[in-house]
Design an enzyme around this catalytic site. Sequence first.
Site, PDB file in Angstrom:
ATOM      1  N   ARG A 242       0.820  -1.179   0.109  1.00  0.00           N
ATOM      2  CA  ARG A 242      -0.059   0.024   0.050  1.00  0.00           C
ATOM      3  C   ARG A 242       0.913   1.221  -0.007  1.00  0.00           C
ATOM      4  O   ARG A 242       1.987   1.162   0.823  1.00  0.00           O
ATOM      5  CB  ARG A 242      -0.848   0.054   1.205  1.00  0.00           C
ATOM      6  N   LYS A 267      -3.520  -1.123   8.186  1.00  0.00           N
ATOM      7  CA  LYS A 267      -4.880  -1.354   7.840  1.00  0.00           C
ATOM      8  C   LYS A 267      -5.336  -2.562   8.749  1.00  0.00           C
ATOM      9  O   LYS A 267      -6.408  -2.658   8.987  1.00  0.00           O
ATOM     10  CB  LYS A 267      -5.160  -1.754   6.353  1.00  0.00           C
ATOM     11  N   HIS A 330      -1.753   3.417  -5.883  1.00  0.00           N
ATOM     12  CA  HIS A 330      -2.390   1.889  -5.350  1.00  0.00           C
ATOM     13  C   HIS A 330      -2.646   1.212  -6.445  1.00  0.00           C
ATOM     14  O   HIS A 330      -2.528  -0.163  -6.067  1.00  0.00           O
ATOM     15  CB  HIS A 330      -3.672   2.396  -4.670  1.00  0.00           C
ATOM     16  N   ARG A 333      -0.605  -2.346  -7.066  1.00  0.00           N
ATOM     17  CA  ARG A 333      -1.068  -3.579  -6.472  1.00  0.00           C
ATOM     18  C   ARG A 333      -1.967  -4.304  -7.413  1.00  0.00           C
ATOM     19  O   ARG A 333      -2.018  -5.450  -7.634  1.00  0.00           O
ATOM     20  CB  ARG A 333      -1.932  -3.229  -4.989  1.00  0.00           C
ATOM     21  N   HIS A 357      -3.652  -9.488   2.217  1.00  0.00           N
ATOM     22  CA  HIS A 357      -5.053  -9.748   2.233  1.00  0.00           C
ATOM     23  C   HIS A 357      -5.493 -10.885   3.384  1.00  0.00           C
ATOM     24  O   HIS A 357      -4.536 -11.711   3.388  1.00  0.00           O
ATOM     25  CB  HIS A 357      -5.625  -9.749   1.086  1.00  0.00           C
ATOM     26  N   TYR A 367      -4.225 -17.847   7.919  1.00  0.00           N
ATOM     27  CA  TYR A 367      -2.707 -18.075   8.073  1.00  0.00           C
ATOM     28  C   TYR A 367      -1.901 -17.024   8.701  1.00  0.00           C
ATOM     29  O   TYR A 367      -2.293 -16.063   8.643  1.00  0.00           O
ATOM     30  CB  TYR A 367      -2.290 -18.367   6.343  1.00  0.00           C
TER      31      TYR A 367
END
Length: 403
Positions: A242, A267, A330, A333, A357, A367
């Site tokens: 980001r 985030k 951005h 990404r 994510h 995970y």
Amino acid sequence: MPLTDAKIRNAKPGEKPIKLFDERGLYLEISPTARKWWRLKYRFEGKERRISLGVYPDVGLKEARDRRDEARKLLADGIDPSAHRQATKAARAQDNANSFEVIAREWHASRSPNWAAGHADKIIRRFELDVFPMLGSRPIKEITAPELLATVRRIEARGALDTAHRALQTSGQVFRYAIATGRAERDPSADLRGALPQAKGGHFPAVTEPDRVAELLRMIDGYQGTPAVSAALRLAPLVFVRPGELRKARWADIDLEAAEWRYIVTKTDTPHIVPLSTQAVAILRELEPITSRSAYVFPSARGADRPMSDNAILAALRRLGIPKDEMSGHGFRAMARTILDEVLGFRPDFIEHQLAHAVRDPNGRAYNRTAHLEARKMMMQGWADYLDGIKQGAKVIPIRRSA
């Protein structure tokens, strides 16, 4: 006496061709098999010549006279009607050979060996469904920006705004290919910046077609600015984090020997690992002597005690002439996510992990940050090598690694 329709209809064939004369060189030639051809006899540069004007009754008397008059206007301008017809026919054949569809398929054939089969199929199918029906037969050099806009707006009208944007982007690549191969002079898609509304759902503008990505990377390499901003620009596509995380990167979180960058994702407030490719490490080593006195890898030009502004990369992109509706900070990404999946064929869960994510295992558990780390290291190096390849114009074979 001028010919009449009745005289033509009642004319009978003979054992040899028969000529029925009208006026000003026009006559009808009737063959022994009853075929009737309009012909024009004229003189050009002192020599008698003839030209066919069509077959009766497909071409009637009035139309034959109109064609005769058009030919005589050419003669008045010093032009041989027969030579003019041949030149027009050749130009039409050239236009057909240089139609948008012909060149688009040629462009696709030259690029698709570097793409995953599914990605290549998706691009040509988009052209076949949405672009060729409107523009395919048009000579590419004659297509205007309004025509192209009307084509993509038809896609938008059915609710497929993302597809409309992609169709516009890939059409632009076809136009630029035509320019490079000497069959067009300009790219009308360049006049349509901002003509389509931005895609809904919070999507950021991003370049995702490999050809345009290569152009973007070459533009970034040519950026003339401060060392920190230049390094951030070159690093952004390699790490695709980001924008806020990139500009706030700290030297304390980067291990150049281990080729890893470890930090807390703002985030989600979770730890994350970014494997650094050899290319990324080289950029950071180049920058280290310049900014290592600051805690920040990319310090502000106004003071080393704070990171560069959140507008620095955006401003650099604009200085390079990259419009805001095509690429954002951005957008690196989205670029990586699309090409790693559709072109290079890496596993989507690896990509999602690397994008920081939330990814869960089959039991619904999140995970941890080290999940598939070795595979992600391989992916990040493959991604950097791929970008180097397309930037240099190499025929890069897609890297398909699923484990």
